[in-house]
Motif scaffolding. Structure first.
Motif, PDB file in Angstrom:
ATOM      1  N   MET A   1       0.849  -1.194   0.000  1.00 43.53           N
ATOM      2  CA  MET A   1       0.000   0.000   0.000  1.00 43.53           C
ATOM      3  C   MET A   1       0.882   1.241   0.000  1.00 43.53           C
ATOM      4  N   LYS A   2       0.560   2.171  -0.850  1.00 41.88           N
ATOM      5  CA  LYS A   2       1.339   3.403  -0.946  1.00 41.88           C
ATOM      6  C   LYS A   2       0.666   4.519  -0.167  1.00 41.88           C
ATOM      7  N   GLY A   3       1.497   5.298   0.533  1.00 43.12           N
ATOM      8  CA  GLY A   3       0.980   6.432   1.277  1.00 43.12           C
ATOM      9  C   GLY A   3       1.156   7.707   0.483  1.00 43.12           C
ATOM     10  N   SER A   4       0.789   8.834   1.087  1.00 41.69           N
ATOM     11  CA  SER A   4       0.855  10.108   0.382  1.00 41.69           C
ATOM     12  C   SER A   4       2.293  10.546   0.134  1.00 41.69           C
ATOM     13  N   ASP A   5       3.217  10.206   1.006  1.00 42.35           N
ATOM     14  CA  ASP A   5       4.613  10.585   0.816  1.00 42.35           C
ATOM     15  C   ASP A   5       5.377   9.424   0.198  1.00 42.35           C
ATOM     16  N   SER A   6       5.201   8.280   0.662  1.00 38.92           N
ATOM     17  CA  SER A   6       5.718   7.009   0.171  1.00 38.92           C
ATOM     18  C   SER A   6       6.031   6.127   1.369  1.00 38.92           C
ATOM     19  N   ILE A   7       5.065   5.316   1.688  1.00 37.53           N
ATOM     20  CA  ILE A   7       5.205   4.339   2.756  1.00 37.53           C
ATOM     21  C   ILE A   7       4.585   3.050   2.238  1.00 37.53           C
ATOM     22  N   ASN A   8       5.210   1.944   2.569  1.00 41.48           N
ATOM     23  CA  ASN A   8       4.728   0.665   2.091  1.00 41.48           C
ATOM     24  C   ASN A   8       4.886  -0.360   3.197  1.00 41.48           C
ATOM     25  N   ASP A  14       8.292 -15.487   4.537  1.00 45.63           N
ATOM     26  CA  ASP A  14       8.604 -16.053   5.857  1.00 45.63           C
ATOM     27  C   ASP A  14       7.722 -15.469   6.965  1.00 45.63           C
ATOM     28  N   GLY A  15       6.809 -14.552   6.603  1.00 52.75           N
ATOM     29  CA  GLY A  15       5.882 -13.990   7.577  1.00 52.75           C
ATOM     30  C   GLY A  15       6.313 -12.661   8.170  1.00 52.75           C
ATOM     31  N   CYS A  16       7.549 -12.261   7.945  1.00 55.76           N
ATOM     32  CA  CYS A  16       8.047 -10.978   8.462  1.00 55.76           C
ATOM     33  C   CYS A  16       7.432  -9.830   7.656  1.00 55.76           C
ATOM     34  N   PHE A  17       7.037  -8.779   8.349  1.00 57.80           N
ATOM     35  CA  PHE A  17       6.483  -7.598   7.695  1.00 57.80           C
ATOM     36  C   PHE A  17       7.608  -6.595   7.446  1.00 57.80           C
ATOM     37  N   ILE A  18       7.589  -5.976   6.284  1.00 58.07           N
ATOM     38  CA  ILE A  18       8.605  -5.002   5.894  1.00 58.07           C
ATOM     39  C   ILE A  18       7.935  -3.633   5.778  1.00 58.07           C
ATOM     40  N   LEU A  19       8.461  -2.671   6.527  1.00 55.47           N
ATOM     41  CA  LEU A  19       7.986  -1.299   6.446  1.00 55.47           C
ATOM     42  C   LEU A  19       9.040  -0.508   5.684  1.00 55.47           C
ATOM     43  N   LYS A  20       8.614   0.168   4.623  1.00 53.24           N
ATOM     44  CA  LYS A  20       9.567   0.848   3.742  1.00 53.24           C
ATOM     45  C   LYS A  20       9.070   2.255   3.425  1.00 53.24           C
ATOM     46  N   GLY A  21       9.945   3.230   3.633  1.00 54.66           N
ATOM     47  CA  GLY A  21       9.619   4.609   3.282  1.00 54.66           C
ATOM     48  C   GLY A  21       9.691   5.552   4.464  1.00 54.66           C
ATOM     49  N   VAL A  22       8.904   6.608   4.395  1.00 53.02           N
ATOM     50  CA  VAL A  22       8.909   7.672   5.392  1.00 53.02           C
ATOM     51  C   VAL A  22       7.737   7.487   6.356  1.00 53.02           C
ATOM     52  N   LEU A  23       8.049   7.514   7.652  1.00 48.23           N
ATOM     53  CA  LEU A  23       7.011   7.466   8.685  1.00 48.23           C
ATOM     54  C   LEU A  23       6.921   8.847   9.309  1.00 48.23           C
ATOM     55  N   ASP A  24       5.871   9.575   8.969  1.00 49.95           N
ATOM     56  CA  ASP A  24       5.695  10.910   9.532  1.00 49.95           C
ATOM     57  C   ASP A  24       4.210  11.212   9.690  1.00 49.95           C
ATOM     58  N   PHE A  25       3.889  12.435  10.049  1.00 47.23           N
ATOM     59  CA  PHE A  25       2.504  12.806  10.320  1.00 47.23           C
ATOM     60  C   PHE A  25       1.602  12.632   9.096  1.00 47.23           C
ATOM     61  N   GLN A  26       2.155  12.654   7.896  1.00 43.20           N
ATOM     62  CA  GLN A  26       1.359  12.450   6.682  1.00 43.20           C
ATOM     63  C   GLN A  26       1.125  10.970   6.390  1.00 43.20           C
ATOM     64  N   THR A  27       2.138  10.150   6.570  1.00 43.53           N
ATOM     65  CA  THR A  27       2.031   8.753   6.146  1.00 43.53           C
ATOM     66  C   THR A  27       1.477   7.814   7.209  1.00 43.53           C
ATOM     67  N   VAL A  28       1.666   8.143   8.474  1.00 43.97           N
ATOM     68  CA  VAL A  28       1.218   7.245   9.559  1.00 43.97           C
ATOM     69  C   VAL A  28      -0.281   6.958   9.504  1.00 43.97           C
ATOM     70  N   PRO A  29      -1.153   7.964   9.331  1.00 42.84           N
ATOM     71  CA  PRO A  29      -2.581   7.636   9.272  1.00 42.84           C
ATOM     72  C   PRO A  29      -2.930   6.700   8.114  1.00 42.84           C
ATOM     73  N   VAL A  30      -2.207   6.807   7.016  1.00 39.62           N
ATOM     74  CA  VAL A  30      -2.457   5.976   5.846  1.00 39.62           C
ATOM     75  C   VAL A  30      -2.093   4.521   6.121  1.00 39.62           C
ATOM     76  N   ILE A  31      -0.977   4.294   6.771  1.00 38.46           N
ATOM     77  CA  ILE A  31      -0.464   2.935   6.945  1.00 38.46           C
ATOM     78  C   ILE A  31      -0.990   2.254   8.209  1.00 38.46           C
ATOM     79  N   TRP A  32      -1.477   3.011   9.165  1.00 42.17           N
ATOM     80  CA  TRP A  32      -1.927   2.468  10.442  1.00 42.17           C
ATOM     81  C   TRP A  32      -3.001   1.400  10.255  1.00 42.17           C
ATOM     82  N   GLN A  33      -4.088   1.738   9.601  1.00 45.57           N
ATOM     83  CA  GLN A  33      -5.191   0.787   9.422  1.00 45.57           C
ATOM     84  C   GLN A  33      -4.787  -0.368   8.514  1.00 45.57           C
TER      85      GLN A  33
END
Length: 104
Positions: A1-8, A14-33
């Motif tokens: 899933m892409k966020g407004s700035d770029s978060i994925n 293997d079941g591990c989750f990969i968080l990639k990109g910028v975590l900030d006030f713009q992208t966190v609400p997008v990726i949280w849910q």
């Protein structure tokens, strides 16, 4: 899933989750849910943060919320490969002792 700035957030085979990109006030609400949706199907949660390019306090708040979610679901959770800059913010706010940090 892409966020407004770029978060994925994705899951490796293997079941591990990969968080990639910028975590900030713009992208966190997008990726949280999106994270909660992905995590609901996993028996345990390991999140690799190595590809987080930048984070602010909103990124750490996200990690705390995901930790709370995992605990409410009785799922083990750990964060691996936290970038130096993100770890410095966690240490400055004493969150490094609360967050389930592990070495990757």
């Amino acid at each position: 899933m892409k966020g407004s700035d770029s978060i994925n957030l994705s899951r490796r085979e293997d079941g591990c989750f990969i968080l990639k990109g910028v975590l900030d006030f713009q992208t966190v609400p997008v990726i949280w849910q999106h994270g909660l949706t992905l995590f609901s199907e996993a028996p345990s949660l390991v999140l690799d943060l190595q590809q987080v390019s930048r984070s602010d306090s909103a990124g750490l708040a996200l990690l705390i919320e995901w930790m709370r979610f995992a605990r409410s679901q009785n799922k083990p959770i750990s964060y691996i490969n936290m970038p130096t800059q993100m770890l410095a913010i966690a240490r400055a706010s004493s969150l490094d002792s609360i967050l389930p940090l592990a070495r990757g």
